[in-house]
Motif scaffolding. Structure first.
Motif, PDB file in Angstrom:
ATOM      1  N   ARG A  26      41.295  43.189  28.975  1.00  0.00           N
ATOM      2  CA  ARG A  26      42.410  43.541  28.086  1.00  0.00           C
ATOM      3  C   ARG A  26      41.955  44.379  26.903  1.00  0.00           C
ATOM      4  O   ARG A  26      42.737  45.102  26.304  1.00  0.00           O
ATOM      5  CB  ARG A  26      43.106  42.282  27.579  1.00  0.00           C
ATOM      6  N   GLU A  27      40.671  44.260  26.557  1.00  0.00           N
ATOM      7  CA  GLU A  27      40.123  45.005  25.429  1.00  0.00           C
ATOM      8  C   GLU A  27      39.721  46.433  25.793  1.00  0.00           C
ATOM      9  O   GLU A  27      39.395  47.216  24.926  1.00  0.00           O
ATOM     10  CB  GLU A  27      38.932  44.260  24.851  1.00  0.00           C
ATOM     11  N   VAL A  28      39.735  46.769  27.094  1.00  0.00           N
ATOM     12  CA  VAL A  28      39.378  48.123  27.532  1.00  0.00           C
ATOM     13  C   VAL A  28      40.450  49.087  27.034  1.00  0.00           C
ATOM     14  O   VAL A  28      41.649  48.843  27.206  1.00  0.00           O
ATOM     15  CB  VAL A  28      39.249  48.193  29.068  1.00  0.00           C
ATOM     16  N   TYR A  29      39.992  50.170  26.421  1.00  0.00           N
ATOM     17  CA  TYR A  29      40.924  51.153  25.868  1.00  0.00           C
ATOM     18  C   TYR A  29      41.731  51.764  27.003  1.00  0.00           C
ATOM     19  O   TYR A  29      41.179  52.324  27.942  1.00  0.00           O
ATOM     20  CB  TYR A  29      40.153  52.241  25.118  1.00  0.00           C
ATOM     21  N   GLY A  30      43.030  51.616  26.950  1.00  0.00           N
ATOM     22  CA  GLY A  30      43.921  52.127  27.984  1.00  0.00           C
ATOM     23  C   GLY A  30      44.621  51.017  28.746  1.00  0.00           C
ATOM     24  O   GLY A  30      45.665  51.244  29.341  1.00  0.00           O
ATOM     25  N   VAL A  31      44.062  49.813  28.759  1.00  0.00           N
ATOM     26  CA  VAL A  31      44.733  48.673  29.391  1.00  0.00           C
ATOM     27  C   VAL A  31      45.703  48.107  28.374  1.00  0.00           C
ATOM     28  O   VAL A  31      45.317  47.712  27.285  1.00  0.00           O
ATOM     29  CB  VAL A  31      43.728  47.588  29.849  1.00  0.00           C
ATOM     30  N   ARG A  32      46.978  48.107  28.717  1.00  0.00           N
ATOM     31  CA  ARG A  32      47.991  47.658  27.768  1.00  0.00           C
ATOM     32  C   ARG A  32      48.351  46.189  27.951  1.00  0.00           C
ATOM     33  O   ARG A  32      48.601  45.493  26.985  1.00  0.00           O
ATOM     34  CB  ARG A  32      49.235  48.534  27.884  1.00  0.00           C
ATOM     35  N   ALA A  33      48.393  45.709  29.202  1.00  0.00           N
ATOM     36  CA  ALA A  33      48.778  44.309  29.429  1.00  0.00           C
ATOM     37  C   ALA A  33      48.334  43.845  30.808  1.00  0.00           C
ATOM     38  O   ALA A  33      48.277  44.632  31.746  1.00  0.00           O
ATOM     39  CB  ALA A  33      50.287  44.151  29.305  1.00  0.00           C
ATOM     40  N   LEU A  34      48.028  42.551  30.908  1.00  0.00           N
ATOM     41  CA  LEU A  34      47.758  41.878  32.180  1.00  0.00           C
ATOM     42  C   LEU A  34      48.749  40.731  32.279  1.00  0.00           C
ATOM     43  O   LEU A  34      48.862  39.925  31.356  1.00  0.00           O
ATOM     44  CB  LEU A  34      46.341  41.298  32.226  1.00  0.00           C
ATOM     45  N   THR A  35      49.446  40.637  33.399  1.00  0.00           N
ATOM     46  CA  THR A  35      50.422  39.576  33.583  1.00  0.00           C
ATOM     47  C   THR A  35      50.155  38.872  34.901  1.00  0.00           C
ATOM     48  O   THR A  35      50.202  39.501  35.964  1.00  0.00           O
ATOM     49  CB  THR A  35      51.859  40.148  33.598  1.00  0.00           C
ATOM     50  N   PHE A  36      49.864  37.570  34.836  1.00  0.00           N
ATOM     51  CA  PHE A  36      49.629  36.777  36.033  1.00  0.00           C
ATOM     52  C   PHE A  36      50.907  36.109  36.494  1.00  0.00           C
ATOM     53  O   PHE A  36      51.712  35.647  35.691  1.00  0.00           O
ATOM     54  CB  PHE A  36      48.596  35.678  35.749  1.00  0.00           C
ATOM     55  N   ASP A  37      51.084  36.034  37.809  1.00  0.00           N
ATOM     56  CA  ASP A  37      52.155  35.254  38.424  1.00  0.00           C
ATOM     57  C   ASP A  37      51.467  34.296  39.392  1.00  0.00           C
ATOM     58  O   ASP A  37      51.115  34.675  40.512  1.00  0.00           O
ATOM     59  CB  ASP A  37      53.136  36.172  39.159  1.00  0.00           C
ATOM     60  N   GLU A  38      51.213  33.084  38.936  1.00  0.00           N
ATOM     61  CA  GLU A  38      50.463  32.119  39.739  1.00  0.00           C
ATOM     62  C   GLU A  38      51.208  31.724  41.003  1.00  0.00           C
ATOM     63  O   GLU A  38      50.584  31.473  42.032  1.00  0.00           O
ATOM     64  CB  GLU A  38      50.143  30.883  38.902  1.00  0.00           C
ATOM     65  N   LYS A  39      52.530  31.657  40.942  1.00  0.00           N
ATOM     66  CA  LYS A  39      53.322  31.263  42.103  1.00  0.00           C
ATOM     67  C   LYS A  39      53.145  32.255  43.248  1.00  0.00           C
ATOM     68  O   LYS A  39      52.937  31.864  44.397  1.00  0.00           O
ATOM     69  CB  LYS A  39      54.800  31.167  41.723  1.00  0.00           C
ATOM     70  N   ASN A  40      53.219  33.545  42.949  1.00  0.00           N
ATOM     71  CA  ASN A  40      53.095  34.581  43.977  1.00  0.00           C
ATOM     72  C   ASN A  40      51.674  35.105  44.133  1.00  0.00           C
ATOM     73  O   ASN A  40      51.432  35.997  44.947  1.00  0.00           O
ATOM     74  CB  ASN A  40      54.029  35.753  43.653  1.00  0.00           C
ATOM     75  N   LYS A  41      50.750  34.569  43.337  1.00  0.00           N
ATOM     76  CA  LYS A  41      49.344  34.990  43.338  1.00  0.00           C
ATOM     77  C   LYS A  41      49.216  36.500  43.145  1.00  0.00           C
ATOM     78  O   LYS A  41      48.591  37.200  43.937  1.00  0.00           O
ATOM     79  CB  LYS A  41      48.646  34.553  44.624  1.00  0.00           C
ATOM     80  N   THR A  42      49.841  36.981  42.081  1.00  0.00           N
ATOM     81  CA  THR A  42      49.754  38.404  41.769  1.00  0.00           C
ATOM     82  C   THR A  42      49.351  38.604  40.313  1.00  0.00           C
ATOM     83  O   THR A  42      49.540  37.724  39.479  1.00  0.00           O
ATOM     84  CB  THR A  42      51.101  39.128  42.007  1.00  0.00           C
ATOM     85  N   ILE A  43      48.791  39.768  40.063  1.00  0.00           N
ATOM     86  CA  ILE A  43      48.497  40.197  38.702  1.00  0.00           C
ATOM     87  C   ILE A  43      49.035  41.607  38.548  1.00  0.00           C
ATOM     88  O   ILE A  43      48.841  42.459  39.404  1.00  0.00           O
ATOM     89  CB  ILE A  43      46.987  40.140  38.375  1.00  0.00           C
ATOM     90  N   ARG A  44      49.757  41.814  37.466  1.00  0.00           N
ATOM     91  CA  ARG A  44      50.333  43.125  37.155  1.00  0.00           C
ATOM     92  C   ARG A  44      49.586  43.685  35.952  1.00  0.00           C
ATOM     93  O   ARG A  44      49.419  42.998  34.948  1.00  0.00           O
ATOM     94  CB  ARG A  44      51.815  42.975  36.835  1.00  0.00           C
ATOM     95  N   VAL A  45      49.128  44.913  36.087  1.00  0.00           N
ATOM     96  CA  VAL A  45      48.377  45.555  35.017  1.00  0.00           C
ATOM     97  C   VAL A  45      49.157  46.781  34.555  1.00  0.00           C
ATOM     98  O   VAL A  45      49.499  47.650  35.345  1.00  0.00           O
ATOM     99  CB  VAL A  45      46.966  45.981  35.474  1.00  0.00           C
ATOM    100  N   GLU A  46      49.430  46.815  33.276  1.00  0.00           N
ATOM    101  CA  GLU A  46      50.074  47.970  32.648  1.00  0.00           C
ATOM    102  C   GLU A  46      48.968  48.764  31.961  1.00  0.00           C
ATOM    103  O   GLU A  46      48.188  48.210  31.199  1.00  0.00           O
ATOM    104  CB  GLU A  46      51.088  47.468  31.626  1.00  0.00           C
ATOM    105  N   TYR A  47      48.893  50.069  32.273  1.00  0.00           N
ATOM    106  CA  TYR A  47      47.798  50.868  31.711  1.00  0.00           C
ATOM    107  C   TYR A  47      48.256  52.284  31.391  1.00  0.00           C
ATOM    108  O   TYR A  47      49.285  52.748  31.868  1.00  0.00           O
ATOM    109  CB  TYR A  47      46.594  50.887  32.663  1.00  0.00           C
TER     110      TYR A  47
END
Length: 92
Positions: A26-47
């Motif tokens: 999350r601290e990497v310049y350009g990564v705006r957000a990480l969102t986990f969905d444990e139920k669906n086992k997904t991660i969404r990355v906004e960059y």
């Protein structure tokens, strides 16, 4: 700035060490957000696409220890409308 999102499905739930490593992602310049969905086992990355690309995001998550199985399509392009024959005009 060009904001993009990418969604990945993961297999094994992240360990505590992986979660700490992803907090650093999350601290990497350009990564705006990480969102986990444990139920669906997904991660969404906004960059920011002017700073990073999808391959870089994938690599950052893998290096953090996330078991990525696949990239999930966020949307699908609808098929073009089928051309329907037009009815001949009726005369009275």
């Amino acid at each position: 700035m060009t904001q993009l999102d990418v969604l990945y499905r993961y297999g094994v739930p992240p360990t505590e060490a992986s979660m700490l490593a992803m907090a650093r992602v999350r601290e990497v310049y350009g990564v705006r957000a990480l969102t986990f969905d444990e139920k669906n086992k997904t991660i969404r990355v906004e960059y920011d696409a002017t700073r990073l690309n999808e391959a870089m995001i994938h690599q950052l998550l893998r290096r953090a220890g996330l078991d990525i199985l696949e990239r999930v399509t966020l949307f699908t392009v609808p098929p073009p409308p089928e051309s329907q024959p037009t009815a001949a005009p009726t005369t009275k």
